[in-house]
Design a protein around this motif. Structure first.
Motif, PDB file in Angstrom:
ATOM      1  N   TYR A  63       0.821  -1.211   0.000  1.00  0.00           N
ATOM      2  CA  TYR A  63       0.000   0.000   0.000  1.00  0.00           C
ATOM      3  C   TYR A  63       0.859   1.266   0.000  1.00  0.00           C
ATOM      4  O   TYR A  63       0.418   2.321  -0.482  1.00  0.00           O
ATOM      5  CB  TYR A  63      -0.925   0.005   1.219  1.00  0.00           C
ATOM      6  CG  TYR A  63      -0.181  -0.082   2.526  1.00  0.00           C
ATOM      7  CD1 TYR A  63       0.218   1.057   3.199  1.00  0.00           C
ATOM      8  CD2 TYR A  63       0.148  -1.319   3.074  1.00  0.00           C
ATOM      9  CE1 TYR A  63       0.925   0.976   4.381  1.00  0.00           C
ATOM     10  CE2 TYR A  63       0.855  -1.410   4.251  1.00  0.00           C
ATOM     11  CZ  TYR A  63       1.244  -0.263   4.904  1.00  0.00           C
ATOM     12  OH  TYR A  63       1.956  -0.347   6.066  1.00  0.00           O
ATOM     13  N   PRO A  78      -5.445   6.800  -4.554  1.00  0.00           N
ATOM     14  CA  PRO A  78      -5.604   6.572  -3.110  1.00  0.00           C
ATOM     15  C   PRO A  78      -6.707   7.437  -2.504  1.00  0.00           C
ATOM     16  O   PRO A  78      -7.534   6.951  -1.721  1.00  0.00           O
ATOM     17  CB  PRO A  78      -4.226   6.937  -2.549  1.00  0.00           C
ATOM     18  CG  PRO A  78      -3.285   6.755  -3.690  1.00  0.00           C
ATOM     19  CD  PRO A  78      -4.060   7.170  -4.898  1.00  0.00           C
ATOM     20  N   SER A  82     -10.110   6.073  -3.451  1.00  0.00           N
ATOM     21  CA  SER A  82     -10.488   4.848  -2.737  1.00  0.00           C
ATOM     22  C   SER A  82     -10.981   5.157  -1.332  1.00  0.00           C
ATOM     23  O   SER A  82     -11.882   4.486  -0.817  1.00  0.00           O
ATOM     24  CB  SER A  82      -9.306   3.878  -2.689  1.00  0.00           C
ATOM     25  OG  SER A  82      -8.264   4.379  -1.877  1.00  0.00           O
ATOM     26  N   TRP A  83     -10.409   6.176  -0.700  1.00  0.00           N
ATOM     27  CA  TRP A  83     -10.868   6.551   0.641  1.00  0.00           C
ATOM     28  C   TRP A  83     -12.184   7.320   0.582  1.00  0.00           C
ATOM     29  O   TRP A  83     -13.091   7.081   1.386  1.00  0.00           O
ATOM     30  CB  TRP A  83      -9.814   7.404   1.338  1.00  0.00           C
ATOM     31  CG  TRP A  83      -8.648   6.622   1.865  1.00  0.00           C
ATOM     32  CD1 TRP A  83      -7.355   6.688   1.445  1.00  0.00           C
ATOM     33  CD2 TRP A  83      -8.669   5.653   2.918  1.00  0.00           C
ATOM     34  NE1 TRP A  83      -6.562   5.826   2.165  1.00  0.00           N
ATOM     35  CE2 TRP A  83      -7.350   5.177   3.075  1.00  0.00           C
ATOM     36  CE3 TRP A  83      -9.671   5.141   3.742  1.00  0.00           C
ATOM     37  CZ2 TRP A  83      -7.004   4.219   4.024  1.00  0.00           C
ATOM     38  CZ3 TRP A  83      -9.333   4.186   4.687  1.00  0.00           C
ATOM     39  CH2 TRP A  83      -8.014   3.733   4.818  1.00  0.00           C
ATOM     40  N   ALA A 111     -11.949   1.733   0.648  1.00  0.00           N
ATOM     41  CA  ALA A 111     -10.736   1.382   1.390  1.00  0.00           C
ATOM     42  C   ALA A 111     -11.043   1.111   2.853  1.00  0.00           C
ATOM     43  O   ALA A 111     -10.497   0.181   3.454  1.00  0.00           O
ATOM     44  CB  ALA A 111      -9.706   2.504   1.259  1.00  0.00           C
ATOM     45  N   LEU A 119     -12.738  -2.327   3.263  1.00  0.00           N
ATOM     46  CA  LEU A 119     -11.769  -3.397   3.052  1.00  0.00           C
ATOM     47  C   LEU A 119     -10.846  -3.535   4.260  1.00  0.00           C
ATOM     48  O   LEU A 119     -10.563  -4.645   4.722  1.00  0.00           O
ATOM     49  CB  LEU A 119     -10.951  -3.108   1.790  1.00  0.00           C
ATOM     50  CG  LEU A 119      -9.846  -4.114   1.450  1.00  0.00           C
ATOM     51  CD1 LEU A 119     -10.453  -5.479   1.160  1.00  0.00           C
ATOM     52  CD2 LEU A 119      -9.036  -3.626   0.249  1.00  0.00           C
ATOM     53  N   LEU A 120     -10.408  -2.410   4.797  1.00  0.00           N
ATOM     54  CA  LEU A 120      -9.499  -2.426   5.936  1.00  0.00           C
ATOM     55  C   LEU A 120     -10.162  -3.021   7.167  1.00  0.00           C
ATOM     56  O   LEU A 120      -9.594  -3.880   7.849  1.00  0.00           O
ATOM     57  CB  LEU A 120      -9.028  -1.005   6.230  1.00  0.00           C
ATOM     58  CG  LEU A 120      -7.991  -0.832   7.338  1.00  0.00           C
ATOM     59  CD1 LEU A 120      -6.722  -1.589   6.998  1.00  0.00           C
ATOM     60  CD2 LEU A 120      -7.691   0.651   7.542  1.00  0.00           C
ATOM     61  N   ARG A 169     -13.125   9.654   5.912  1.00  0.00           N
ATOM     62  CA  ARG A 169     -12.847   9.781   4.479  1.00  0.00           C
ATOM     63  C   ARG A 169     -11.960  10.986   4.190  1.00  0.00           C
ATOM     64  O   ARG A 169     -10.985  10.886   3.437  1.00  0.00           O
ATOM     65  CB  ARG A 169     -14.157   9.872   3.700  1.00  0.00           C
ATOM     66  CG  ARG A 169     -15.004   8.602   3.819  1.00  0.00           C
ATOM     67  CD  ARG A 169     -16.215   8.640   2.903  1.00  0.00           C
ATOM     68  NE  ARG A 169     -17.047   7.453   3.087  1.00  0.00           N
ATOM     69  CZ  ARG A 169     -18.066   7.120   2.306  1.00  0.00           C
ATOM     70  NH1 ARG A 169     -18.383   7.894   1.271  1.00  0.00           N
ATOM     71  NH2 ARG A 169     -18.771   6.037   2.541  1.00  0.00           N
TER      72      ARG A 169
END
Length: 475
Positions: free
Chosen positions: A160, A170, A173-174, A179, A182-183, A200
């Motif tokens: 990452y 990136p 995705s946030w 993201a 997924l995390l 976010r």
């Protein structure tokens, strides 16, 4: 997750930003400053702070770019020098006349390393959790030829960091929430995670941490050393920071010791009790982990070392100076144990072992003897075959100790066969073969160490101990 809300906080002026600061506890108690990582806010410390607040003055703050603190624009605003300046500003505001006890997690630990190495006088102690100094990491990677496997494993876990160097993706995705979901799923965080409503925006802004510092520090590392007492807390299921990389600080902090916890990367959230206990012990100046040396120079072979009691025993002996051979049907699990053992003591080695295959076990025993010498102690968590094979080697020499995790009827012939040979035998009687809790296995591992030390014949086992399955190793 917190049972007490944070009191209304104050605003501290950092290096060009306003920082939202909160505290709990009485002013007369030792001041503990907790610094969160990415993409968190101070809320990551709620559970730990609640446990510490009765006997400590606990201070937290949202770092720049997170929560209620200023979110500056531009990559340069997130350089480590500026983050460390913010940290010192908070320390000066809450404890102007005395050093504080510093605790950092993830990027909070990374910036804390910068602070304790550049202004050590402001800090009484430092506890680092899952966040190594980037300069130490750079020096460690330059020694990669000595440990290419460890370097490769860390590189795969740090994918990452490269992704965060790319433009736009990136942040996208946030901001879409993908993201974060997924995390939380990957880490098994309770309730989908502890992340707050500003996640976010915080995460998108915080990508600059990687862009501002990773290329610079990894390509042009500074000399970062400190005499501050450092406690390195290593979660043994961390998906992002491997034990060898965490241990890269050892050459730069002479007053450093390591503590391990059976947790993942977000240990302050999932395991607040052991984290709070370790912090409190460090602040109080003890107890320290027992110094390596009790089994210094001795060779310890542990079968079934990939998890459970086998891993706990391997780490307990490594922490006391033993050279560990970690054997398990699952080579990856054995290698993980060897990594942890190497962090705690001398270099350890991993072997794949099929305990159901007598021929392979004989080959394993011969290989260990040829490559490392005759063991001084053996913990056979997979029956008694390994204990018999290595026990015979030790009997030839006339000294050693065997620990067998097996029913008394199975282990009785082993004890009889080694009687009078100079080799001690200890029997651990498990009540079942189901997985024991980490706390139980660690307690039994400590009893095994004590039994080897005193020559005790039996160790009462937990009501449940994991024994490895009979998984055959491919030829």
């Amino acid at each position: 997750m917190s049972n007490r809300a944070w009191p209304v906080g104050m605003v501290v002026r950092g290096d060009g930003v306003d920082l939202a600061v909160h505290e709990k506890g009485e002013p007369g108690h030792p001041t503990v400053l907790l610094v969160h990582g990415y993409p968190d806010t101070h809320v990551v410390w709620d559970g730990v702070a609640d446990l510490l607040a009765d006997r400590h003055r606990v201070v937290v703050y949202d770092v720049r770019g997170a929560g209620a603190s200023t979110r500056p624009a531009g990559t340069a605003a997130y350089r480590l020098e500026r983050l460390a300046a913010d940290l010192r500003a908070v320390a000066d505001a809450v404890s102007p006349s005395a050093p504080v006890h510093l605790v950092g997690h993830d990027w909070g630990a990374i910036q804390s390393w910068e602070a304790v190495c550049t202004t050590p006088g402001r800090f009484a102690t430092f506890t680092s959790i899952s966040g190594p100094c980037l300069d130490h990491v750079a020096h460690w990677t330059r020694r990669g030829a000595r440990h290419p496997g460890a370097l490769l494993r860390q590189g795969l876990r740090s994918w990452y960091a490269g992704f965060f160097q790319t433009p736009l993706l990136p942040e996208l995705s946030w901001r879409t929430g993908a993201a974060a979901r997924l995390l939380a799923r990957a880490e098994g965080l309770p309730g989908g995670g502890h992340f707050g409503p500003t996640l976010r925006a915080d995460a998108a802004a915080g990508v600059a941490l990687y862009r501002a510092n990773m290329p610079d520090r990894l390509l042009r590392p500074r000399d970062r050393r400190t005499d501050v007492p450092v406690q390195l807390v290593v979660p043994d299921r961390d998906r992002f920071v491997t034990p060898p990389m965490a241990g890269s600080a050892g050459a730069f902090a002479p007053h450093l010791w390591t503590r391990r916890v059976p947790a993942g990367h977000w240990a302050p959230v999932t395991h607040p009790e052991p984290i709070a206990r370790l912090i409190a012990e460090h602040v109080a100046g003890g107890p320290r982990p027992r110094a390596a040396g009790e089994f210094d120079g001795r060779l310890a072979v542990v079968t079934g070392a990939g998890a459970g009691l086998g891993r706990a025993a391997a780490l307990a002996f490594a922490e006391r100076g033993a050279r560990v051979i970690a054997a398990d049907p699952d080579l990856d699990a054995a290698a993980r144990t060897a990594e942890l053992a190497t962090l705690l003591g001398p270099r350890a080695h991993a072997y794949p072992v099929d305990v159901a295959d007598a021929g392979r076990m004989e080959g394993f025993a011969a290989a260990v003897r040829a490559d490392h010498g005759t063991p001084d102690l053996v913990v056979d968590g997979a029956g008694v075959l390994g204990a018999r094979l290595f026990g015979a080697q030790m009997a030839e020499r006339g000294s050693g100790h065997v620990v067998a995790v097996a029913p008394a009827a199975v282990a009785a012939p082993l004890r009889a066969g080694l009687s009078g040979s100079g080799v001690g035998v200890t029997l651990v009687r498990p009540g079942a073969v189901d997985a024991a809790t980490p706390d139980r296995t660690e307690r039994i591992a400590e009893r095994i160490v004590a039994a080897v030390r005193t020559g005790r014949a039996t160790v009462p086992g937990p009501r449940a101990v994991r024994l490895p399955g009979r998984v055959r190793v491919p030829r």
